[in-house]
Design a protein around this motif. Structure first.
Motif, mmCIF file in Angstrom:
data_model
loop_
_atom_site.group_PDB
_atom_site.id
_atom_site.type_symbol
_atom_site.label_atom_id
_atom_site.label_comp_id
_atom_site.label_asym_id
_atom_site.label_seq_id
_atom_site.Cartn_x
_atom_site.Cartn_y
_atom_site.Cartn_z
ATOM 1 N N ARG A 11 0.830 -1.208 0.000
ATOM 2 C CA ARG A 11 0.000 0.000 0.000
ATOM 3 C C ARG A 11 0.863 1.256 0.000
ATOM 4 N N THR A 12 1.963 1.217 0.750
ATOM 5 C CA THR A 12 2.849 2.373 0.802
ATOM 6 C C THR A 12 3.462 2.662 -0.564
ATOM 7 N N PHE A 13 3.984 1.629 -1.204
ATOM 8 C CA PHE A 13 4.582 1.815 -2.528
ATOM 9 C C PHE A 13 3.539 2.293 -3.538
ATOM 10 N N ALA A 14 2.329 1.733 -3.453
ATOM 11 C CA ALA A 14 1.279 2.140 -4.380
ATOM 12 C C ALA A 14 0.922 3.614 -4.191
ATOM 13 N N SER A 15 0.877 4.065 -2.932
ATOM 14 C CA SER A 15 0.547 5.468 -2.673
ATOM 15 C C SER A 15 1.638 6.407 -3.183
ATOM 16 N N MET A 16 2.861 5.904 -3.259
ATOM 17 C CA MET A 16 3.986 6.691 -3.768
ATOM 18 C C MET A 16 4.137 6.577 -5.281
ATOM 19 N N GLY A 17 3.395 5.644 -5.873
ATOM 20 C CA GLY A 17 3.509 5.433 -7.306
ATOM 21 C C GLY A 17 4.813 4.804 -7.735
ATOM 22 N N VAL A 18 5.387 3.956 -6.868
ATOM 23 C CA VAL A 18 6.665 3.313 -7.186
ATOM 24 C C VAL A 18 6.515 1.797 -7.068
ATOM 25 N N ALA A 19 7.402 1.087 -7.742
ATOM 26 C CA ALA A 19 7.476 -0.369 -7.653
ATOM 27 C C ALA A 19 8.942 -0.718 -7.444
ATOM 28 N N PRO A 20 9.339 -1.164 -6.245
ATOM 29 C CA PRO A 20 10.754 -1.379 -5.964
ATOM 30 C C PRO A 20 11.355 -2.518 -6.771
ATOM 31 N N ALA A 21 12.588 -2.321 -7.197
ATOM 32 C CA ALA A 21 13.324 -3.396 -7.864
ATOM 33 C C ALA A 21 14.051 -4.273 -6.854
ATOM 34 N N VAL A 22 14.352 -3.698 -5.680
ATOM 35 C CA VAL A 22 15.084 -4.419 -4.642
ATOM 36 C C VAL A 22 14.436 -4.117 -3.296
ATOM 37 N N LEU A 23 14.354 -5.129 -2.456
ATOM 38 C CA LEU A 23 13.861 -4.956 -1.097
ATOM 39 C C LEU A 23 14.866 -5.617 -0.160
ATOM 40 N N VAL A 24 15.276 -4.886 0.871
ATOM 41 C CA VAL A 24 16.279 -5.379 1.814
ATOM 42 C C VAL A 24 15.683 -5.344 3.211
ATOM 43 N N GLY A 25 15.799 -6.452 3.937
ATOM 44 C CA GLY A 25 15.290 -6.500 5.302
ATOM 45 C C GLY A 25 16.226 -7.260 6.206
ATOM 46 N N TRP A 53 16.556 -9.192 -0.337
ATOM 47 C CA TRP A 53 17.719 -9.468 0.508
ATOM 48 C C TRP A 53 17.259 -9.746 1.928
ATOM 49 N N VAL A 54 17.737 -10.861 2.457
ATOM 50 C CA VAL A 54 17.388 -11.296 3.806
ATOM 51 C C VAL A 54 18.675 -11.294 4.631
ATOM 52 N N LEU A 55 18.770 -10.369 5.564
ATOM 53 C CA LEU A 55 19.982 -10.236 6.371
ATOM 54 C C LEU A 55 19.803 -10.997 7.679
ATOM 55 N N ASP A 56 20.425 -12.154 7.749
ATOM 56 C CA ASP A 56 20.478 -13.027 8.923
ATOM 57 C C ASP A 56 19.095 -13.368 9.481
ATOM 58 N N ALA A 57 18.306 -14.032 8.662
ATOM 59 C CA ALA A 57 17.039 -14.628 9.098
ATOM 60 C C ALA A 57 16.867 -15.944 8.364
ATOM 61 N N ALA A 173 8.602 -18.716 -12.530
ATOM 62 C CA ALA A 173 9.514 -17.870 -13.296
ATOM 63 C C ALA A 173 9.145 -16.402 -13.102
ATOM 64 N N GLY A 174 10.170 -15.561 -13.018
ATOM 65 C CA GLY A 174 9.945 -14.135 -12.837
ATOM 66 C C GLY A 174 9.913 -13.682 -11.403
ATOM 67 N N THR A 175 9.923 -14.635 -10.449
ATOM 68 C CA THR A 175 9.942 -14.270 -9.036
ATOM 69 C C THR A 175 11.298 -13.679 -8.679
ATOM 70 N N ALA A 176 11.292 -12.733 -7.759
ATOM 71 C CA ALA A 176 12.534 -12.095 -7.335
ATOM 72 C C ALA A 176 13.543 -13.132 -6.840
ATOM 73 N N HIS A 177 14.803 -12.923 -7.195
ATOM 74 C CA HIS A 177 15.872 -13.774 -6.674
ATOM 75 C C HIS A 177 16.159 -13.349 -5.238
ATOM 76 N N VAL A 178 16.374 -14.338 -4.385
ATOM 77 C CA VAL A 178 16.576 -14.073 -2.957
ATOM 78 C C VAL A 178 18.050 -14.223 -2.607
ATOM 79 N N HIS A 179 18.608 -13.195 -1.989
ATOM 80 C CA HIS A 179 19.965 -13.240 -1.456
ATOM 81 C C HIS A 179 19.870 -13.296 0.070
#
Length: 240
Positions: A11-25, A53-57, A173-179
């Motif tokens: 909802r936050t991204f939609a309200s900003m009109g953006v679609a993230p290419a990368v998500l880091v948590g 990106w998943v940092l130590d989970a 296919a097309g799902t984000a690659h997970v690091h």
């Protein structure tokens, strides 16, 4: 739940009109990134997000994880307030077993209690000494936790229980690659988890040397070295 947190992000991204290419948590945020990526895959809308990106989970259920967070939640339940000052809250948390530095961090989540919820109390504090030249001071308003403690507990349960291994092993296919970045000095990982992650088709395992769970604090330089070239691939992909 983590799904609710992922929906908040959508909802936050939609309200900003953006679609993230990368998500880091990081930690719980890392599994929230997986929930976000998984929701896109389920809706067949995975094209925008290229990397998560998943940092130590751990990607899967982790019943013993987040032990420190459980202790903090127990302390918040035991010390509900209100408090006359932030310092008083830190002292009470310390008496409940929370380290002072953690208590000071938590005290940033205190808010002024609304007038309608306060117990009647004198508005003025007495002068400090009978013969002091200083008059009575106005008593500061009481403080309470702005944290939804029960909601945080439900979020932690969701973190422990959800299983995102299918997203890493058999995503469409097309799902984000997970690091996934594993902290070398962390206590979450078993050898079986590492081997399973290395074998996952849609994930890449990275070991961050000389770092505990707070990877971004313990070894930020090496973390950037791991992430920067992969982020460049996602943000500025080469033409085929």
């Amino acid at each position: 739940t983590l799904q609710a947190a992922a929906a908040d992000l959508q909802r936050t991204f939609a309200s900003m009109g953006v679609a993230p290419a990368v998500l880091v948590g990081h930690s719980l945020g890392g599994k929230t990134a997986l929930a976000y990526a998984g929701a896109g895959a389920a809706a067949d809308e995975g094209g925008a997000l290229r990397q998560a990106w998943v940092l130590d989970a751990l990607p899967g259920p982790s019943p013993s994880a987040a032990g420190d967070a459980s202790k903090v939640l127990a302390a918040l339940r035991a010390v509900p307030g209100p408090f006359p000052t932030r310092e008083a809250a830190v002292v009470e948390l310390h008496e409940a077993g929370v380290a002072p530095e953690t208590g000071r961090w938590l005290s940033g989540s205190l808010e002024v209690m609304p007038e309608g919820e306060r117990e009647p109390a004198p508005e003025l504090e007495p002068a400090p000494e009978p013969h002091s030249s200083k008059g009575a001071r106005r008593r500061p308003p009481p403080l309470r936790w702005a944290i939804n403690v029960e909601g945080a507990g439900e979020m932690l349960d969701s973190y422990r229980e959800l299983d995102f291994w299918p997203l890493l092993e058999d995503a469409p296919a097309g799902t984000a690659h997970v690091h996934v970045v594993q902290a070398e000095r962390g206590d979450l990982w078993q050898e079986a988890d590492v081997e399973r992650l290395r074998a996952a088709r849609h994930a890449t395992h990275h070991l961050l040397r000389d770092a505990g769970h707070n990877v971004h604090v313990d070894n930020p330089v090496e973390l950037v070295k791991i992430m920067a070239p992969r982020l460049a691939e996602a943000l500025w992909p080469r033409a085929p």
